[in-house]
Enzyme design. Structure first.
Site, PDB file in Angstrom:
ATOM      1  N   CYS A 303      -3.671  -8.231  15.645  1.00  0.00           N
ATOM      2  CA  CYS A 303      -4.444  -9.271  14.955  1.00  0.00           C
ATOM      3  C   CYS A 303      -3.630 -10.469  14.481  1.00  0.00           C
ATOM      4  CB  CYS A 303      -5.174  -8.660  13.772  1.00  0.00           C
ATOM      5  SG  CYS A 303      -6.478  -7.539  14.292  1.00  0.00           S
ATOM      6  N   LYS A 362       3.774  -0.982  13.653  1.00  0.00           N
ATOM      7  CA  LYS A 362       3.886  -0.510  12.269  1.00  0.00           C
ATOM      8  C   LYS A 362       3.786   1.005  12.307  1.00  0.00           C
ATOM      9  CE  LYS A 362       0.013  -0.770   9.630  1.00  0.00           C
ATOM     10  NZ  LYS A 362      -1.174  -1.303   8.977  1.00  0.00           N
TER      11      LYS A 362
HETATM   12  N1  NAD Z   1      -7.887  -3.622  15.642  1.00  0.00           N
HETATM   13  C1  NAD Z   1      -8.052  -3.923  14.354  1.00  0.00           C
HETATM   14  O1  NAD Z   1      -7.425  -3.323  13.489  1.00  0.00           O
HETATM   15  C2  NAD Z   1      -9.011  -5.015  13.941  1.00  0.00           C
HETATM   16  C3  NAD Z   1      -9.279  -5.215  12.585  1.00  0.00           C
HETATM   17  C4  NAD Z   1     -10.197  -6.205  12.208  1.00  0.00           C
HETATM   18  C5  NAD Z   1     -10.842  -6.966  13.177  1.00  0.00           C
HETATM   19  N2  NAD Z   1     -10.566  -6.756  14.489  1.00  0.00           N
HETATM   20  C6  NAD Z   1     -11.326  -7.521  15.488  1.00  0.00           C
HETATM   21  O2  NAD Z   1     -12.369  -6.665  15.979  1.00  0.00           O
HETATM   22  C7  NAD Z   1     -12.626  -6.915  17.359  1.00  0.00           C
HETATM   23  C8  NAD Z   1     -12.463  -5.619  18.154  1.00  0.00           C
HETATM   24  O3  NAD Z   1     -11.098  -5.249  18.110  1.00  0.00           O
HETATM   25  P1  NAD Z   1     -10.593  -3.827  18.612  1.00  0.00           P
HETATM   26  O4  NAD Z   1      -9.153  -3.782  18.269  1.00  0.00           O
HETATM   27  O5  NAD Z   1     -11.508  -2.766  18.135  1.00  0.00           O
HETATM   28  O6  NAD Z   1     -10.774  -4.002  20.204  1.00  0.00           O
HETATM   29  P2  NAD Z   1     -10.615  -2.872  21.315  1.00  0.00           P
HETATM   30  O7  NAD Z   1     -10.148  -3.560  22.541  1.00  0.00           O
HETATM   31  O8  NAD Z   1      -9.863  -1.724  20.769  1.00  0.00           O
HETATM   32  O9  NAD Z   1     -12.116  -2.354  21.556  1.00  0.00           O
HETATM   33  C9  NAD Z   1     -13.119  -3.094  22.212  1.00  0.00           C
HETATM   34  C10 NAD Z   1     -14.035  -2.113  22.940  1.00  0.00           C
HETATM   35  O10 NAD Z   1     -15.150  -2.827  23.470  1.00  0.00           O
HETATM   36  C11 NAD Z   1     -15.506  -2.245  24.724  1.00  0.00           C
HETATM   37  N3  NAD Z   1     -16.338  -3.192  25.477  1.00  0.00           N
HETATM   38  C12 NAD Z   1     -15.956  -4.328  26.104  1.00  0.00           C
HETATM   39  N4  NAD Z   1     -17.030  -4.942  26.653  1.00  0.00           N
HETATM   40  C13 NAD Z   1     -18.113  -4.181  26.345  1.00  0.00           C
HETATM   41  C14 NAD Z   1     -19.513  -4.300  26.614  1.00  0.00           C
HETATM   42  N5  NAD Z   1     -20.009  -5.320  27.304  1.00  0.00           N
HETATM   43  N6  NAD Z   1     -20.327  -3.324  26.158  1.00  0.00           N
HETATM   44  C15 NAD Z   1     -19.838  -2.272  25.453  1.00  0.00           C
HETATM   45  N7  NAD Z   1     -18.541  -2.121  25.167  1.00  0.00           N
HETATM   46  C16 NAD Z   1     -17.685  -3.052  25.609  1.00  0.00           C
HETATM   47  C17 NAD Z   1     -14.171  -1.933  25.364  1.00  0.00           C
HETATM   48  O11 NAD Z   1     -14.303  -0.987  26.401  1.00  0.00           O
HETATM   49  C18 NAD Z   1     -13.366  -1.426  24.152  1.00  0.00           C
HETATM   50  O12 NAD Z   1     -13.456  -0.029  24.030  1.00  0.00           O
HETATM   51  C19 NAD Z   1     -11.663  -8.041  17.750  1.00  0.00           C
HETATM   52  O13 NAD Z   1     -12.310  -9.282  17.621  1.00  0.00           O
HETATM   53  C20 NAD Z   1     -10.552  -7.926  16.718  1.00  0.00           C
HETATM   54  O14 NAD Z   1      -9.898  -9.157  16.510  1.00  0.00           O
HETATM   55  C21 NAD Z   1      -9.683  -5.787  14.896  1.00  0.00           C
HETATM   56  O1  UPG Z   2       5.297  -6.730   3.819  1.00  0.00           O
HETATM   57  C1  UPG Z   2       5.016  -6.611   5.012  1.00  0.00           C
HETATM   58  C2  UPG Z   2       3.752  -6.149   5.471  1.00  0.00           C
HETATM   59  C3  UPG Z   2       3.505  -6.052   6.833  1.00  0.00           C
HETATM   60  N1  UPG Z   2       4.465  -6.388   7.730  1.00  0.00           N
HETATM   61  C4  UPG Z   2       4.173  -6.314   9.184  1.00  0.00           C
HETATM   62  O2  UPG Z   2       2.957  -7.009   9.437  1.00  0.00           O
HETATM   63  C5  UPG Z   2       2.294  -6.453  10.563  1.00  0.00           C
HETATM   64  C6  UPG Z   2       0.835  -6.200  10.259  1.00  0.00           C
HETATM   65  O3  UPG Z   2       0.726  -5.154   9.315  1.00  0.00           O
HETATM   66  P1  UPG Z   2      -0.665  -4.769   8.637  1.00  0.00           P
HETATM   67  O4  UPG Z   2      -1.314  -5.964   8.100  1.00  0.00           O
HETATM   68  O5  UPG Z   2      -0.404  -3.678   7.698  1.00  0.00           O
HETATM   69  O6  UPG Z   2      -1.461  -4.150   9.882  1.00  0.00           O
HETATM   70  P2  UPG Z   2      -2.681  -4.648  10.794  1.00  0.00           P
HETATM   71  O7  UPG Z   2      -3.333  -3.428  11.293  1.00  0.00           O
HETATM   72  O8  UPG Z   2      -2.189  -5.635  11.778  1.00  0.00           O
HETATM   73  O9  UPG Z   2      -3.720  -5.321   9.790  1.00  0.00           O
HETATM   74  C7  UPG Z   2      -3.898  -6.728   9.688  1.00  0.00           C
HETATM   75  O10 UPG Z   2      -4.724  -7.202  10.726  1.00  0.00           O
HETATM   76  C8  UPG Z   2      -6.047  -6.593  10.740  1.00  0.00           C
HETATM   77  C9  UPG Z   2      -6.765  -7.094  11.966  1.00  0.00           C
HETATM   78  O11 UPG Z   2      -7.335  -8.348  11.783  1.00  0.00           O
HETATM   79  C10 UPG Z   2      -6.744  -6.953   9.446  1.00  0.00           C
HETATM   80  O12 UPG Z   2      -8.071  -6.418   9.465  1.00  0.00           O
HETATM   81  C11 UPG Z   2      -5.936  -6.424   8.268  1.00  0.00           C
HETATM   82  O13 UPG Z   2      -6.563  -6.799   7.044  1.00  0.00           O
HETATM   83  C12 UPG Z   2      -4.528  -7.012   8.329  1.00  0.00           C
HETATM   84  O14 UPG Z   2      -3.708  -6.455   7.296  1.00  0.00           O
HETATM   85  C13 UPG Z   2       3.085  -5.189  10.929  1.00  0.00           C
HETATM   86  O15 UPG Z   2       3.919  -5.478  12.037  1.00  0.00           O
HETATM   87  C14 UPG Z   2       3.918  -4.902   9.696  1.00  0.00           C
HETATM   88  O16 UPG Z   2       5.131  -4.243   9.997  1.00  0.00           O
HETATM   89  C15 UPG Z   2       5.713  -6.837   7.297  1.00  0.00           C
HETATM   90  O17 UPG Z   2       6.588  -7.160   8.109  1.00  0.00           O
HETATM   91  N2  UPG Z   2       5.955  -6.926   5.943  1.00  0.00           N
END
Ligand code: NAD
Ligand code: UPG
Length: 465
Positions: A303, A362
């Site tokens: 992200c 991480k």
């Molecule tokens: N990964 C995170 O921690 C995180 C946190 C907050 C927000 N987001 C946001 O959430 C969104 C999803 O991220 P993610 O990491 O879960 O993605 P991901 O790639 O892990 O998952 C997406 C899923 O959607 C499926 N897919 C694709 N096209 C499809 C369709 N037409 N119908 C049904 N399924 C379909 C894929 O097969 C896949 O399993 C992104 O916009 C990301 O930026 C991610």
């Molecule tokens: O003090 C710190 C804290 C984090 N990190 C690094 O920052 C990155 C992101 O860490 P973290 O934010 O804990 O993990 P994510 O899963 O990437 O989560 C971020 O990205 C997500 C996807 O958008 C959001 O939903 C979350 O709120 C946001 O924290 C990693 O490489 C960490 O090692 C540092 O270097 N120093």
């Protein structure tokens, strides 16, 4: 409530399993049949603490969660949560194609639905993309009208990997962006307020005011989450563009905070000052706060890199040069190079074994997207070194991208005969390493995460301390 979650990746699986565990009937829709089979067999497709037990409780003959590749199943649900990937293009801008295709899939099903439906965009998208790209895709595919037959809300997700379940269940805030709210706000014209827009709700249509209708359903969707958190969750009700920007602002602010502490840490290192002591002290100022002040090899993940790039690209498209955000990325790109340079100061690594401890971006995840280990591995290759890498969970994923690297099953095996060790991920088990360093050819340890304690018998370099 009947909920469909479209996209069962990192976010969708957590959202689906948690909502089912809290009492909603959930169908998880994904195009990946293998993933769907695994989920239906009761196997959480990703590693997240607390996820498998929720899958265990909700998947099964009488369970409240099941998965399918058939989008038609979302017809019988009240809400569809869109959790589809929004990756970066080469130039950093956001690639909307998957989420646009998925909303089209949703639209095709809504074509045959008579009742009102709420589509909740949880994917991270820039302000305007819902109104300009996703709503038209839904209207075209369904032949129906937003604001009349269905509504589209923006509800960004703030869960972090490794603590996704806990974050989803105890959110700092919920953000509900709705079109009706856009129309009521003074923030400028929105799609639903635009008299020239063909999506303006038909005034004669027998529909409730959009904001009330969509908001009511969002509150119902999250009611069990709020209840489980003892009602103690601030809910931000706002416009869709604002809701979309909150997600970027949140991530970019945190990434900037880390880059700032890394910049300060680099300066501290030059002065021989312990930046962690400095960070602890400044963190006591409530205006600064103690979180996200761990300096080191930088931020990675799925992200921060992509969202920072998307916002920079979006700003440029609007004619604004985001200088500070460019610097935030610049500092982050430099940290792994500084880690390598510190190693260079002590040993010549050409043709030598170098231990790389940690590959995940991480701890507590097998995810290597945006991992700082990648520039480190590339830097070692440029130096003609022989990297020997260890990670408790992420080796298989890294191997796909770096097949030439030697992967071993323990930190001890990585350290064996190495002329140096680079610590890239703060896995707790690295803190316990001790006599394992004795098997190194030269015990130079360059710590990018402040996880190894300096001790007699090793040459210790902290990246920013
Ligand atoms: N990964 C995170 O921690 C995180 C946190 C907050 C927000 N987001 C946001 O959430 C969104 C999803 O991220 P993610 O990491 O879960 O993605 P991901 O790639 O892990 O998952 C997406 C899923 O959607 C499926 N897919 C694709 N096209 C499809 C369709 N037409 N119908 C049904 N399924 C379909 C894929 O097969 C896949 O399993 C992104 O916009 C990301 O930026 C991610
Ligand atoms: O003090 C710190 C804290 C984090 N990190 C690094 O920052 C990155 C992101 O860490 P973290 O934010 O804990 O993990 P994510 O899963 O990437 O989560 C971020 O990205 C997500 C996807 O958008 C959001 O939903 C979350 O709120 C946001 O924290 C990693 O490489 C960490 O090692 C540092 O270097 N120093």
């Amino acid at each position: 409530m009947h909920v469909s979650v479209i996209g069962s990746g990192y976010v969708g699986t957590v959202v689906g399993a948690c909502l089912a565990d809290l009492g909603h009937e959930v169908v998880a829709v994904d195009i990946d049949p293998e993933l769907v089979d695994r989920l239906n067999a009761g196997e959480a497709p990703i590693h997240e603490p607390g996820l498998q037990e929720r899958v265990d409780r909700t998947v099964g003959a009488d369970g409240r969660l099941h998965a399918t590749t058939d989008h038609a199943e979302l017809r019988d649900t009240d809400v569809t949560v869109v959790a589809i990937q929004t990756p970066s293009r080469e130039d950093g801008s956001i690639d909307l194609s998957a989420v646009e295709a998925a909303t089209r899939d949703v639209g095709e099903v809504l074509a045959d639905k008579d009742d009102y439906h709420l589509v909740v965009v949880k994917s991270t998208v820039l302000p305007g993309m819902v109104e300009e790209r996703l709503v038209p895709a839904l209207e075209e595919a369904s032949g129906k009208r937003e604001g009349v037959d269905f509504d589209v809300a923006v509800n960004p997700e703030f869960q972090a990997q490794g603590s996704a379940v806990a974050d989803f269940l105890n959110p700092d805030k919920l953000v509900f962006g709705t079109a009706g709210f856009d129309a009521q706000s003074d923030a400028g014209p929105s799609r639903s307020a635009d008299p020239n827009s063909d999506a303006v709700p038909d005034p004669d249509a027998d529909a409730e005011p959009t904001a009330d209708r969509a908001l009511a359903r969002l509150h119902e969707l999250y009611a069990p989450v709020v209840e489980a958190a003892d009602g103690d969750v601030p809910v931000v009700e706002t416009g869709r563009r604002e809701a979309a920007m909150v997600k970027y602002a949140n991530n970019v602010f945190l990434a900037s905070k880390i880059s700032l502490i890394n910049e300060l840490g680099n300066v501290c290192k030059e002065y021989g000052v312990d930046s962690y002591e400095v960070a602890d002290a400044i963190g006591l100022d409530e205006r600064i706060g103690s979180e996200f002040l761990r300096s080191g090899v930088g931020w990675g993940g799925s992200c921060f890199p992509k969202d920072t790039d998307a916002l920079r690209a979006g700003a440029r498209e609007k004619g604004y040069e985001p200088e500070l955000l460019d610097a935030v990325v610049g500092v982050n790109d430099r940290q792994p190079l500084r880690l390598l340079e510190l190693l260079d100061r002590h040993v010549d690594v050409e043709d030598e074994r170098v231990a790389v401890l940690g590959l995940a971006f991480k701890p507590d995840t097998d995810d290597v997207r945006g991992s700082r280990a990648k520039p480190v591995l590339r830097g070692l290759a440029e130096r003609g070194a022989h990297p020997v890498a260890y990670d408790p969970q992420a080796a298989a994923n890294m191997r796909e991208e770096f097949p030439e690297v030697e992967y071993v099953d323990s930190a001890a095996a990585a350290l064996e005969s190495a002329v140096g060790a680079l610590v890239v991920t703060d896995w707790p088990e690295f803190a316990a390493l001790d006599e394992e360093f004795e098997s190194m050819a030269t015990p130079v340890v360059v710590d990018g995460r402040r996880i190894i304690e300096n001790r007699e018998g090793i040459v210790y370099e902290g990246l920013t301390w």
